[in-house]
Design an enzyme around this catalytic site. Structure first.
Site, PDB file in Angstrom:
ATOM      1  N   GLY A 293       0.794  -0.918   0.129  1.00  0.00           N
ATOM      2  CA  GLY A 293      -0.177   0.242  -0.414  1.00  0.00           C
ATOM      3  C   GLY A 293       1.277   1.402  -0.363  1.00  0.00           C
ATOM      4  O   GLY A 293       0.128   2.178   0.082  1.00  0.00           O
TER       5      GLY A 293
ATOM      6  N   SER B  30       2.596  -3.568  -3.708  1.00  0.00           N
ATOM      7  CA  SER B  30       2.275  -2.875  -4.773  1.00  0.00           C
ATOM      8  C   SER B  30       2.456  -2.837  -6.160  1.00  0.00           C
ATOM      9  O   SER B  30       3.384  -2.467  -6.667  1.00  0.00           O
ATOM     10  CB  SER B  30       3.191  -1.621  -4.406  1.00  0.00           C
TER      11      SER B  30
HETATM   12  P1  13P Z   1      -0.967  -3.657  -2.140  1.00  0.00           P
HETATM   13  O1  13P Z   1      -1.011  -4.002  -3.757  1.00  0.00           O
HETATM   14  O2  13P Z   1      -2.384  -2.729  -2.728  1.00  0.00           O
HETATM   15  O3  13P Z   1       0.352  -2.630  -1.578  1.00  0.00           O
HETATM   16  O4  13P Z   1      -1.564  -4.351  -1.100  1.00  0.00           O
HETATM   17  C1  13P Z   1      -0.975  -5.250  -0.812  1.00  0.00           C
HETATM   18  C2  13P Z   1      -1.434  -7.131  -0.263  1.00  0.00           C
HETATM   19  O5  13P Z   1      -1.721  -6.787   1.044  1.00  0.00           O
HETATM   20  C3  13P Z   1      -2.395  -8.088  -0.940  1.00  0.00           C
HETATM   21  O6  13P Z   1      -2.506  -8.668   0.835  1.00  0.00           O
END
Ligand code: 13P
Length: 252
Positions: free
Chosen positions: A172, A213
Site C-alpha cells: 500500500g 504495490s
Molecule cells: P497492495 O497491492 O495494495 O500494496 O497490497 C498488497 C497486499 O497486501 C495484498 O495482500
C-alpha cells in the site's frame, strides 16, 4: 511447470452491493484469460453474494482469514467448514492480521492444518517489516515465518499451498520491491525452506507469489523472474482494468 496464480485481496473494501458491481464488471474479462489461476478475496460479508456470482466460472473465491476451530464460542470468527461452503481458498497470516490482530506463526500454522482438513487451498503470507528490512533481517524473518507457519502438513497437501511474500514496507505504499530483490527472497530464502520441509520435488511445485504495490505497470517484470509464480494484489485488484492487465501478464 508451475501454473501462475494471481489473487486479489480486497481487504476491508466493498459492500455487498459494491462487490456485485465490481464482479459484474470484472468476471467476464477474467474469464477470457486462461493459463493462470485467478482468485478474488472480498470481505466475509460479501462472500455469499460473490460465490453466487462466480459459480460455474473459472474465477476462484477466497476468504481473507478464518479460525482454526471447527465451531464453538468464538464470537465474530468463521470456521474452516463455513469458509469451505463458499470458498476454495483462504489467505492466512496476512501482515495486517499479524500487526493488528495478534496473528502469530503459531496461529498461522494451526489455521494451515485446519485448511488441510477442510480441503481449502491456503495462501500463506510472509514478509518483513521496514525496520527488519533496514536491519538486514529479511532472511531471518522470512525463513522463520515460512518454517514455523508451514510445518506439520502432509506432502500431498504441501504441493497445494501457495506462499505469498509480501514485504510490509511495500504494501500500500506505492514502493514495490524490485523484481530482483523479490526473486532473491523467493529463490534463496523461501524455496530452500520449502525444500527443507517437503523435499525438492514438492518444493518445486509450490507457487510463491509476490505482493506489495503490484500494478499493471510493474507486474510483467515480477513474473519474468523464475521463482515469482504470480501475485497477491491489494489496491490494484479493486480496479477492473488494472487487475485484468495483471492477470493477463501472469498468463504469458
Ligand atoms: P497492495 O497491492 O495494495 O500494496 O497490497 C498488497 C497486499 O497486501 C495484498 O495482500
Amino acid at each position: 511447470m508451475r501454473t501462475s496464480f494471481v489473487a486479489g485481496n480486497w481487504k476491508m473494501n466493498k459492500t455487498i452491493a459494491e462487490t456485485q458491481e465490481l464482479l459484474s464488471a470484472m468476471v467476464g474479462k477474467l474469464e477470457e484469460i486462461s493459463g493462470v489461476e485467478k482468485v478474488v478475496c472480498p470481505p466475509f460479508i460479501a462472500l455469499s453474494k460473490a460465490a453466487e456470482m462466480l459459480k460455474g466460472t473459472s474465477v476462484g473465491l477466497g476468504a481473507q482469514n478464518m479460525h482454526w476451530e471447527e465451531k464453538g464460542a468464538f464470537t465474530g470468527e468463521s470456521a474452516p467448514g463455513m469458509v469451505k461452503e463458499l470458498c476454495g481458498y483462504v489467505i492466512l497470516g496476512h501482515s495486517e492480521r499479524r500487526a493488528y490482530f495478534g496473528e502469530t506463526d503459531e496461529t498461522v500454522n494451526k489455521k494451515l492444518i485446519a485448511a488441510e482438513k477442510a480441503g481449502l487451498t491456503p495462501i500463506v503470507c510472509v514478509g518483513e517489516t521496514l525496520a527488519q528490512y533496514e536491519a538486514g533481517e529479511t532472511s531471518q524473518v522470512v525463513t522463520s515465518q515460512t518454517r514455523l507457519g508451514l510445518q506439520g502438513v502432509s506432502s500431498e497437501f504441501a504441493s497445494r499451498i501457495v506462499v505469498a511474500y509480501e514485504p510490509v514496507w511495500a504494501i500500500g505504499t506505492g514502493k514495490a520491491s524490485s523484481a530482483e530483490n523479490a526473486q532473491a527472497v523467493h529463490g534463496e530464502m523461501i524455496r530452500p525452506v520449502l525444500t527443507e520441509l517437503f523435499g525438492a520435488e514438492i518444493a518445486q511445485t509450490i507457487r510463491i507469489l509476490y505482493g506489495g504495490s503490484v500494478t499493471s505497470a510493474n507486474a510483467a517484470e515480477f513474473f519474468s523472474q523464475v521463482d515469482i509464480d504470480g501475485a497477491l494484489v491489494g489496491g490494484a485488484s479493486l480496479k477492473v482494468d488494472d487487475f485484468t492487465a495483471i492477470v493477463k501478464a501472469a498468463a504469458k
